[in-house]
Structure formats: C-alpha cells, structure tokens
Scaffold this motif. Structure first.
Motif, short mmCIF file in Angstrom:
data_model
loop_
_atom_site.label_atom_id
_atom_site.label_comp_id
_atom_site.label_asym_id
_atom_site.label_seq_id
_atom_site.Cartn_x
_atom_site.Cartn_y
_atom_site.Cartn_z
N UNK A 1 -23.75 15.92 -72.88
CA UNK A 1 -23.50 17.10 -72.05
C UNK A 1 -22.29 16.88 -71.15
N UNK A 2 -21.44 17.86 -71.05
CA UNK A 2 -20.27 17.77 -70.17
C UNK A 2 -20.72 17.73 -68.72
N UNK A 3 -20.23 16.73 -67.97
CA UNK A 3 -20.54 16.65 -66.55
C UNK A 3 -19.31 16.37 -65.69
N UNK A 4 -18.15 16.18 -66.35
CA UNK A 4 -16.91 15.81 -65.65
C UNK A 4 -15.73 16.60 -66.20
N UNK A 5 -14.93 17.14 -65.29
CA UNK A 5 -13.71 17.85 -65.70
C UNK A 5 -12.51 17.22 -65.00
N UNK A 6 -11.55 16.78 -65.79
CA UNK A 6 -10.32 16.18 -65.27
C UNK A 6 -9.19 17.19 -65.36
N UNK A 179 -17.26 11.48 -74.11
CA UNK A 179 -17.82 12.68 -74.72
C UNK A 179 -18.41 13.65 -73.68
N UNK A 180 -18.56 13.17 -72.44
CA UNK A 180 -19.08 14.02 -71.36
C UNK A 180 -17.96 14.59 -70.49
N UNK A 181 -16.71 14.39 -70.91
CA UNK A 181 -15.56 14.78 -70.08
C UNK A 181 -14.67 15.79 -70.79
N UNK A 182 -14.04 16.64 -69.97
CA UNK A 182 -13.00 17.56 -70.44
C UNK A 182 -11.72 17.22 -69.69
N UNK A 183 -10.60 17.20 -70.41
CA UNK A 183 -9.29 17.03 -69.79
C UNK A 183 -8.52 18.34 -69.93
N UNK A 184 -8.08 18.88 -68.80
CA UNK A 184 -7.31 20.11 -68.79
C UNK A 184 -5.89 19.80 -68.32
N UNK A 192 -3.36 15.96 -74.00
CA UNK A 192 -4.24 16.16 -75.15
C UNK A 192 -4.51 14.84 -75.88
N UNK A 193 -3.69 13.83 -75.63
CA UNK A 193 -3.94 12.51 -76.22
C UNK A 193 -5.30 11.97 -75.81
N UNK A 194 -5.84 12.46 -74.70
CA UNK A 194 -7.15 12.00 -74.25
C UNK A 194 -8.24 12.26 -75.28
N UNK A 195 -8.01 13.21 -76.18
CA UNK A 195 -9.00 13.51 -77.22
C UNK A 195 -9.19 12.34 -78.17
N UNK A 196 -8.21 11.41 -78.21
CA UNK A 196 -8.31 10.27 -79.12
C UNK A 196 -9.48 9.35 -78.78
N UNK A 197 -9.93 9.38 -77.51
CA UNK A 197 -11.08 8.55 -77.15
C UNK A 197 -12.32 9.41 -76.91
N UNK A 198 -12.24 10.68 -77.31
CA UNK A 198 -13.43 11.50 -77.30
C UNK A 198 -13.54 12.57 -76.25
N UNK A 199 -12.53 12.71 -75.38
CA UNK A 199 -12.57 13.78 -74.38
C UNK A 199 -12.31 15.13 -75.04
#
Length: 241
Positions: A1-6, A179-184, A192-199
């Motif tokens: 579950x998402x709990x953190x937004x960067x 997997x619990x984080x979103x990067x905006x 968007x490179x943050x998606x490489x480790x699952x964000x």
C-alpha cells in the motif's frame, strides 16, 4: 500500500524553469564574489565542481564535501574565507531570485490533501544546494517546510539525481519500501528513473524536462491539476476526524 509521496522541487512544486534558475544563481554568486574572482572564471569553476558533485558516487562523502573538495582545489582561498560569503548569499541575496515566480494553487492543494489523508511527504529535490536555499525556494512555491518529514540537501546526501543511488539512499535512510512510495517530478531522466527500484511515478508536464526525448506514454503524466487529481485517488490512511 502506498504510504509515502516524494516530490521534486524545481519545475514540480516550484513552477520555474530549472536551467534559468540555476543560471541566475550562478550569476548571483559570481557577482557576490566578484572582488575575489573574475565572474566568467568563477562560473566555470562553479559549474565544474557542481558536475563533479553530481557525478560523484563515493558513499563516504556528502555532496557538500565533494563540491568544496573540488572547488577549493581550483582556488587559492581557504574554505574559512569563502564559506561566510556563500552563507551570506543564500541567507540574503538569494531571496531576490524568487521575484516574479507565481505559486500554483494545485501544489498546496495536493500537499494539504496528502497531509490530511495521513501520507508521509518527502521533498526529494536534487541535493546540489544547501538546505537554506531549498527552504527559500519552498517559500517561493508558497509551501511550508513543515509538510515534509525529510528534505534532501547537499549537507546530508551522498548522491545526486539522475543516479539511482540517490533514491536508494532515501529509501535506506528512512527505512521505506520502494513499492509503497510514489515519486512526483518533472524530469523524465532524473525523477522517473526512481521506477527502476520499484517506486510508482507521476510526471508533471508544465515544466517538463525530457532531454533524452523518451516516450512518456506509459508514464502517469499531466499538468498541475492532473497531479492533484492523481493524488486525490489515493485513499485515507488515517481515520477522518
């Protein structure tokens, strides 16, 4: 579950052309130190040392340490003489660079919504500036630093964007699960490179940077209003009062 937004800052929470803002900063610093350095020479040194900092992947040195190790090799002046001038610039002169910047209403609305719903909010700005400069830019964005549980700055971070090590360091420092984080952010390569480790990611297009001309069709993206609506789909993590 998402709990953190960067969130990225420049071009994301702060509606500004990042390259212009950095150039204005370089010019302001060169003017501040014009009695010690010829401005063009100083800007070249500043750029070179900044790039060394950005590209450094040594985990035992903070970005600040890397920058000044590089910069001081290029000048005859000791850090003790230069630091008070740098500090005074960021405490005083730097404020004028925010003139003419208009905050976007959806930025604060987005942060308010996340705070109300119980999300951990992190300011994941590229840590190439001291915290005092980052806090000043937050003011330009109309945002209180208290929204954020953690702010990346050059005093405490050891890596920079666009390297994935930057995101790994945040994850490790804060004991997060990717997997619990979103990067905006607004930069296709740096954020968007943050998606490489699952964000999970969202790309803000208003001041988008896409130097590699990558296809963004598979990335969640849109303008500031779309960013708010994207976040608005997240559920409450806490009970509403």
């Amino acid at each position: 579950m998402i709990d953190t937004v960067m969130f990225d800052l420049d071009g994301t929470l702060l509606p500004v052309d990042t390259d212009k803002m950095i150039m204005d900063c370089f010019m302001g610093l060169s003017k501040k130190l014009s009695n010690l350095f010829e401005p063009q020479f100083f800007q070249k040194m500043l750029f070179a040392s900044s790039m060394e900092m950005i590209n450094n992947l040594e985990p035992d040195k903070t970005n600040e340490e890397v920058f000044f190790d590089s910069f001081l090799k290029k000048t005859k002046y000791p850090k003790e003489k230069l630091m008070p001038i740098f500090d005074d610039f960021y405490q005083n002169d730097y404020k004028s660079l925010g003139c003419g910047i208009t905050a976007d209403k959806y930025v604060k609305m987005t942060l308010d919504l996340l705070k109300e719903r119980g999300y951990d909010i992190i300011l994941a700005t590229n840590p190439v500036f001291p915290k005092v400069a980052i806090k000043e830019r937050l003011k330009w964005a109309g945002v209180d630093e208290k929204y954020f549980s953690f702010i990346t700055s050059y005093e405490i971070m050891h890596f920079c964007k666009p390297y994935i090590e930057y995101y790994k360091e945040i994850i490790e420092k804060l004991n997060k699960k990717p997997e619990n984080c979103i990067m905006i952010g607004n930069d296709v390569d740096e954020d968007i490179i943050s998606s490489e480790i699952g964000l999970k990611t969202f790309l803000v297009e208003d001041f988008m940077i896409n130097k590699s001309s990558k296809d963004i069709s598979s990335i969640n993206h849109g303008n500031y209003k779309d960013m708010f609506e994207f976040v608005n789909k997240l559920p409450y993590l806490n009970k509403r009062s």
